[in-house]
Design a protein around this motif. Structure first.
Motif, PDB file in Angstrom:
ATOM      1  N   ARG A  15       0.848  -1.198   0.000  1.00 51.65           N
ATOM      2  CA  ARG A  15       0.000   0.000   0.000  1.00 51.65           C
ATOM      3  C   ARG A  15       0.880   1.243   0.000  1.00 51.65           C
ATOM      4  O   ARG A  15       1.921   1.291   0.661  1.00 51.65           O
ATOM      5  N   ALA A  16       0.445   2.268  -0.710  1.00 55.13           N
ATOM      6  CA  ALA A  16       1.196   3.518  -0.796  1.00 55.13           C
ATOM      7  C   ALA A  16       0.225   4.681  -0.930  1.00 55.13           C
ATOM      8  O   ALA A  16      -0.901   4.515  -1.401  1.00 55.13           O
ATOM      9  N   GLU A  22       3.245  13.516  -4.275  1.00 54.79           N
ATOM     10  CA  GLU A  22       3.573  14.537  -5.273  1.00 54.79           C
ATOM     11  C   GLU A  22       3.335  13.960  -6.658  1.00 54.79           C
ATOM     12  O   GLU A  22       3.502  12.756  -6.874  1.00 54.79           O
ATOM     13  N   THR A  23       2.974  14.835  -7.606  1.00 52.76           N
ATOM     14  CA  THR A  23       2.726  14.374  -8.977  1.00 52.76           C
ATOM     15  C   THR A  23       3.424  15.271  -9.990  1.00 52.76           C
ATOM     16  O   THR A  23       2.770  15.984 -10.756  1.00 52.76           O
ATOM     17  N   PRO A  24       4.770  15.274 -10.018  1.00 53.15           N
ATOM     18  CA  PRO A  24       5.462  16.007 -11.075  1.00 53.15           C
ATOM     19  C   PRO A  24       5.202  15.335 -12.427  1.00 53.15           C
ATOM     20  O   PRO A  24       4.657  14.226 -12.481  1.00 53.15           O
ATOM     21  N   ALA A  25       5.596  15.995 -13.491  1.00 55.13           N
ATOM     22  CA  ALA A  25       5.259  15.518 -14.838  1.00 55.13           C
ATOM     23  C   ALA A  25       5.889  14.171 -15.169  1.00 55.13           C
ATOM     24  O   ALA A  25       5.361  13.429 -15.997  1.00 55.13           O
ATOM     25  N   ALA A  70       5.203  10.000 -10.092  1.00 58.78           N
ATOM     26  CA  ALA A  70       4.548  10.317  -8.826  1.00 58.78           C
ATOM     27  C   ALA A  70       5.387   9.795  -7.669  1.00 58.78           C
ATOM     28  O   ALA A  70       5.907   8.679  -7.715  1.00 58.78           O
ATOM     29  N   PHE A  71       5.520  10.612  -6.633  1.00 63.60           N
ATOM     30  CA  PHE A  71       6.176  10.175  -5.409  1.00 63.60           C
ATOM     31  C   PHE A  71       5.111   9.628  -4.461  1.00 63.60           C
ATOM     32  O   PHE A  71       3.994  10.142  -4.397  1.00 63.60           O
ATOM     33  N   ALA A  72       5.484   8.588  -3.734  1.00 58.42           N
ATOM     34  CA  ALA A  72       4.535   7.944  -2.832  1.00 58.42           C
ATOM     35  C   ALA A  72       5.248   7.491  -1.568  1.00 58.42           C
ATOM     36  O   ALA A  72       6.426   7.140  -1.594  1.00 58.42           O
ATOM     37  N   MET A  73       4.523   7.530  -0.463  1.00 57.12           N
ATOM     38  CA  MET A  73       5.010   6.965   0.795  1.00 57.12           C
ATOM     39  C   MET A  73       4.479   5.534   0.879  1.00 57.12           C
ATOM     40  O   MET A  73       3.272   5.308   0.868  1.00 57.12           O
ATOM     41  N   VAL A  74       5.417   4.581   0.952  1.00 63.26           N
ATOM     42  CA  VAL A  74       5.081   3.165   0.846  1.00 63.26           C
ATOM     43  C   VAL A  74       5.187   2.491   2.208  1.00 63.26           C
ATOM     44  O   VAL A  74       6.172   2.677   2.926  1.00 63.26           O
ATOM     45  N   GLN A  75       4.192   1.687   2.533  1.00 62.40           N
ATOM     46  CA  GLN A  75       4.204   0.946   3.786  1.00 62.40           C
ATOM     47  C   GLN A  75       5.050  -0.312   3.633  1.00 62.40           C
ATOM     48  O   GLN A  75       4.838  -1.098   2.714  1.00 62.40           O
ATOM     49  N   PRO A  76       6.029  -0.544   4.523  1.00 66.60           N
ATOM     50  CA  PRO A  76       6.819  -1.782   4.473  1.00 66.60           C
ATOM     51  C   PRO A  76       5.919  -3.000   4.666  1.00 66.60           C
ATOM     52  O   PRO A  76       4.880  -2.907   5.335  1.00 66.60           O
ATOM     53  N   SER A  98      -3.636  10.993  -8.085  1.00 65.55           N
ATOM     54  CA  SER A  98      -3.739  12.317  -7.483  1.00 65.55           C
ATOM     55  C   SER A  98      -3.161  12.297  -6.079  1.00 65.55           C
ATOM     56  O   SER A  98      -3.108  11.242  -5.424  1.00 65.55           O
ATOM     57  N   VAL A  99      -2.713  13.448  -5.605  1.00 64.89           N
ATOM     58  CA  VAL A  99      -2.128  13.563  -4.276  1.00 64.89           C
ATOM     59  C   VAL A  99      -3.149  13.137  -3.221  1.00 64.89           C
ATOM     60  O   VAL A  99      -4.306  13.547  -3.250  1.00 64.89           O
ATOM     61  N   GLY A 100      -2.706  12.286  -2.302  1.00 69.57           N
ATOM     62  CA  GLY A 100      -3.574  11.765  -1.263  1.00 69.57           C
ATOM     63  C   GLY A 100      -4.232  10.446  -1.596  1.00 69.57           C
ATOM     64  O   GLY A 100      -4.796   9.790  -0.713  1.00 69.57           O
ATOM     65  N   GLU A 101      -4.157  10.040  -2.851  1.00 70.43           N
ATOM     66  CA  GLU A 101      -4.785   8.783  -3.266  1.00 70.43           C
ATOM     67  C   GLU A 101      -3.994   7.587  -2.737  1.00 70.43           C
ATOM     68  O   GLU A 101      -2.767   7.568  -2.757  1.00 70.43           O
ATOM     69  N   GLU A 102      -4.697   6.558  -2.281  1.00 73.81           N
ATOM     70  CA  GLU A 102      -4.070   5.308  -1.862  1.00 73.81           C
ATOM     71  C   GLU A 102      -4.045   4.355  -3.044  1.00 73.81           C
ATOM     72  O   GLU A 102      -5.064   4.147  -3.706  1.00 73.81           O
ATOM     73  N   VAL A 103      -2.867   3.787  -3.298  1.00 74.31           N
ATOM     74  CA  VAL A 103      -2.679   2.918  -4.452  1.00 74.31           C
ATOM     75  C   VAL A 103      -1.934   1.659  -4.027  1.00 74.31           C
ATOM     76  O   VAL A 103      -1.406   1.572  -2.913  1.00 74.31           O
TER      77      VAL A 103
END
Length: 257
Positions: free
Chosen positions: A88-89, A93-96, A99-105, A134-139
């Motif tokens: 889960r992440a 941020e969504t640069p062109a 996307a940067f994401a914070m990932v759960q180990p 989009s920013v804040g979305e869980e993926v």
């Protein structure tokens, strides 16, 4: 990764697949002093990079994170994971270029920052990062690489998969063992499903080391413990089951191929 497009006296520009090029300052090319940039890179060369900032302009570095830094230490939890293990992440941020994401180990703990490059967001051409996530979305993501102190990710599409019923014993194969558990692949209704069998779910008795119970290649008997947003976890503990479910299984069963 990117390709060098131009060299100046203060650094060089890189095409990373985004609308705007990124810039690597001379001080971010390598450890130590750089006398002449042309001695380090050339136009057309492919280079490995990490992102320093996306504020205003894209600034990059060829230098790995400092040894012992929180980023490099946090990456240890993501090394050697099976390619189809899902994590889960949350998009931050969504640069062109991605996307940067914070990932759960996989075993829990502090999340780690990773990059989903635009080329890893779908099977075909992705016209816009912001139209995909989009920013804040869980993926859901899988790990591509942890080389160079960078966590590279692939976006996994939330495709509908057959739901595994609880209370059914399934035979799976151990495909990876980690200190905190084993990844087990189960074939269910025409699809392979990979999930984590945590060391605490391997047996009724306490197990310190996962390798005391299972090895890669073992066949194990498991039940679904939880399935949430595509992430699957298994259990082999008999004390979670009723008497009817328990018979004839007791704890973890292994069979070498």
């Amino acid at each position: 990764n990117g390709r060098v497009t131009d060299i100046s006296s203060t650094g060089f520009y890189v095409d990373v697949g985004a609308e705007d090029e990124g810039f690597v300052h001379i001080g971010e090319i390598k450890e130590g002093r750089v006398i002449r940039i042309e001695d380090e890179v050339r136009i057309g060369q492919d280079v490995s990079l990490r992102v320093l900032s996306t504020q205003g302009k894209l600034t990059l570095s060829m230098k790995p994170p400092a040894t012992g830094s929180s980023d490099s230490m946090g990456l240890a939890a993501f090394r050697d994971l099976p390619p189809d293990a899902l994590l889960r992440a949350t998009i931050t941020e969504t640069p062109a270029f991605g996307a940067f994401a914070m990932v759960q180990p996989p075993a829990g703990g502090e999340p780690c920052r990773g990059l989903i490059h635009v080329s890893e967001m779908g099977r075909g051409f992705v016209p816009s990062v912001e139209e995909t996530v989009s920013v804040g979305e869980e993926v859901l993501v899988s790990v591509l690489s942890t080389e160079g102190g960078r966590l590279s990710l692939r976006l996994q599409q939330n495709e509908e998969s057959p739901e595994i019923e609880k209370g059914i014993w399934l035979t799976g194969s151990v495909i990876k063992t980690m200190s905190y558990g084993a990844f087990v692949k189960v074939h269910w209704q025409g699809e392979d499903r990979v999930g984590l069998l945590h060391v605490s779910e391997m047996a009724d008795d306490f197990i310190v080391d996962c390798t005391e119970a299972v090895s890669v290649g073992d066949n194990v008997t498991v039940q679904l413990l939880q399935s949430n947003k595509g992430r699957t976890s298994w259990t082999a503990r008999s004390d979670r089951l009723s008497a009817e479910e328990l018979d004839p299984f007791v704890g973890l069963h292994r069979k070498k191929n």
